[in-house]
Write a protein that holds these residues in place. Structure first.
Motif, short mmCIF file in Angstrom:
data_model
loop_
_atom_site.label_atom_id
_atom_site.label_comp_id
_atom_site.label_asym_id
_atom_site.label_seq_id
_atom_site.Cartn_x
_atom_site.Cartn_y
_atom_site.Cartn_z
N PHE A 1 6.98 13.47 -17.27
CA PHE A 1 5.85 13.24 -16.36
C PHE A 1 5.31 11.83 -16.58
CE2 PHE A 1 1.27 13.31 -15.44
CZ PHE A 1 1.31 13.74 -14.12
N ASP A 2 4.99 11.14 -15.48
CA ASP A 2 4.32 9.85 -15.59
C ASP A 2 3.05 9.90 -14.75
OD1 ASP A 2 5.06 8.04 -12.89
OD2 ASP A 2 6.50 9.62 -13.37
N VAL A 3 1.98 9.37 -15.31
CA VAL A 3 0.65 9.45 -14.70
C VAL A 3 0.58 8.71 -13.36
CG1 VAL A 3 -1.78 8.79 -15.00
CG2 VAL A 3 -0.53 9.92 -16.86
N PRO A 4 1.12 7.49 -13.20
CA PRO A 4 0.99 6.83 -11.89
C PRO A 4 1.57 7.66 -10.74
CG PRO A 4 1.66 5.24 -13.55
CD PRO A 4 1.74 6.60 -14.19
N ARG A 5 2.73 8.25 -10.94
CA ARG A 5 3.32 9.09 -9.88
C ARG A 5 2.46 10.35 -9.69
NH1 ARG A 5 8.39 8.49 -8.17
NH2 ARG A 5 9.05 7.66 -10.19
N GLY A 6 1.98 10.91 -10.79
CA GLY A 6 1.10 12.08 -10.69
C GLY A 6 -0.15 11.77 -9.90
N ARG A 7 -0.72 10.60 -10.12
CA ARG A 7 -1.92 10.20 -9.37
C ARG A 7 -1.59 10.07 -7.88
NH1 ARG A 7 -6.68 8.80 -10.64
NH2 ARG A 7 -6.25 8.45 -12.85
N ARG A 8 -0.46 9.45 -7.56
CA ARG A 8 -0.08 9.31 -6.15
C ARG A 8 0.08 10.67 -5.48
NH1 ARG A 8 3.13 5.40 -8.50
NH2 ARG A 8 5.11 6.51 -8.18
N LYS A 9 0.69 11.59 -6.19
CA LYS A 9 0.88 12.93 -5.63
C LYS A 9 -0.46 13.62 -5.40
CE LYS A 9 2.37 17.51 -6.55
NZ LYS A 9 2.13 18.47 -7.55
N LEU A 10 -1.31 13.63 -6.41
CA LEU A 10 -2.59 14.32 -6.29
C LEU A 10 -3.53 13.64 -5.30
CD1 LEU A 10 -3.01 15.34 -10.01
CD2 LEU A 10 -2.43 16.84 -8.08
N ASN A 11 -3.47 12.32 -5.20
CA ASN A 11 -4.30 11.61 -4.22
C ASN A 11 -4.00 12.08 -2.80
OD1 ASN A 11 -5.71 10.00 -6.02
ND2 ASN A 11 -4.45 8.19 -5.68
N ARG A 12 -2.75 12.32 -2.50
CA ARG A 12 -2.40 12.70 -1.12
C ARG A 12 -2.92 14.07 -0.74
NH1 ARG A 12 3.36 13.11 0.69
NH2 ARG A 12 3.47 15.33 0.87
N PHE B 1 4.19 18.48 -3.25
CA PHE B 1 5.29 17.61 -3.62
C PHE B 1 4.94 16.17 -3.26
CE2 PHE B 1 5.85 18.48 0.81
CZ PHE B 1 6.33 17.30 1.35
N LEU B 2 5.73 15.29 -3.79
CA LEU B 2 5.67 13.87 -3.43
C LEU B 2 7.08 13.49 -3.00
CD1 LEU B 2 3.88 11.29 -3.44
CD2 LEU B 2 4.73 10.86 -5.74
N TRP B 3 7.21 12.82 -1.87
CA TRP B 3 8.49 12.32 -1.40
C TRP B 3 8.52 10.83 -1.69
CZ3 TRP B 3 13.23 13.52 -0.02
CH2 TRP B 3 13.98 12.63 0.74
N GLU B 4 9.33 10.42 -2.66
CA GLU B 4 9.47 9.01 -3.06
C GLU B 4 10.90 8.75 -3.47
OE1 GLU B 4 5.27 7.45 -4.96
OE2 GLU B 4 6.91 7.89 -6.31
N GLU B 5 11.37 7.56 -3.18
CA GLU B 5 12.68 7.11 -3.64
C GLU B 5 13.79 8.07 -3.23
OE1 GLU B 5 12.14 6.72 -7.87
OE2 GLU B 5 10.64 5.16 -7.65
N GLY B 6 13.66 8.65 -2.02
CA GLY B 6 14.67 9.56 -1.52
C GLY B 6 14.74 10.88 -2.28
N ALA B 7 13.62 11.28 -2.90
CA ALA B 7 13.60 12.50 -3.70
C ALA B 7 12.27 13.23 -3.55
CB ALA B 7 13.84 12.18 -5.17
#
Length: 143
Positions: free
Chosen positions: A87-98, A32-38
């Motif tokens: 789906f948006d790629v920038p958020r996907g990249r942030r998630k997968l990078n972590r 998961f990615l935790w961003e913007e309170g979600a």
């Protein structure tokens, strides 16, 4: 046992695995990615999670650690209605990078495809959970 406060934002920024529960009941692990309170969870038609959420968007999610060697025990439990978003790629990249590191050339091809393939054609979407309730507990103990 006394509960202690801890930095929930820092805890959820770690590359931990969440377990998501849906109606059925079923429970499945997910990144998961935790961003913007979600919580943001990447999914698509290849996973039962998407069809279950379409049927009933009520979900619960837990992220926790339990290290018996150090006594570190922390948990975040969230509940609410999941939303299905494009789906948006920038958020996907942030998630997968972590989880996989910043060098996507080292990633397994299936993860790179999330960023390179057409998400509409593949059916890739985000599940977003803005929790109606979020409970964080630090139940750590001394060893």
């Amino acid at each position: 046992m006394t509960e202690r406060e801890f930095d929930v934002e820092a805890f959820l920024a770690q590359p931990l695995t969440a377990r998501v529960a849906t109606a059925g009941p079923t429970v499945r692990p997910t990144w998961f990615l935790w961003e913007e309170g979600a919580f943001w969870i990447l999914t698509g038609p290849w996973a039962r999670l998407l069809s279950r959420v379409r049927t009933d968007p009520a979900i619960a999610l837990v992220v926790d650690v339990c290290d018996v060697g150090t006594g570190l025990v922390r948990q975040v439990i969230a509940r609410g209605q999941a939303e299905i978003l494009p789906f948006d790629v920038p958020r996907g990249r942030r998630k997968l990078n972590r989880y996989l590191g910043a060098d996507d050339a080292k990633w397994d091809n299936r993860f790179r495809h999330y960023l390179l393939d057409d998400p509409v054609e593949q059916g890739t979407v985000w599940l977003r959970l803005r929790p109606d309730s979020l409970v964080a507990k630090d139940l750590s103990y001394s060893v």
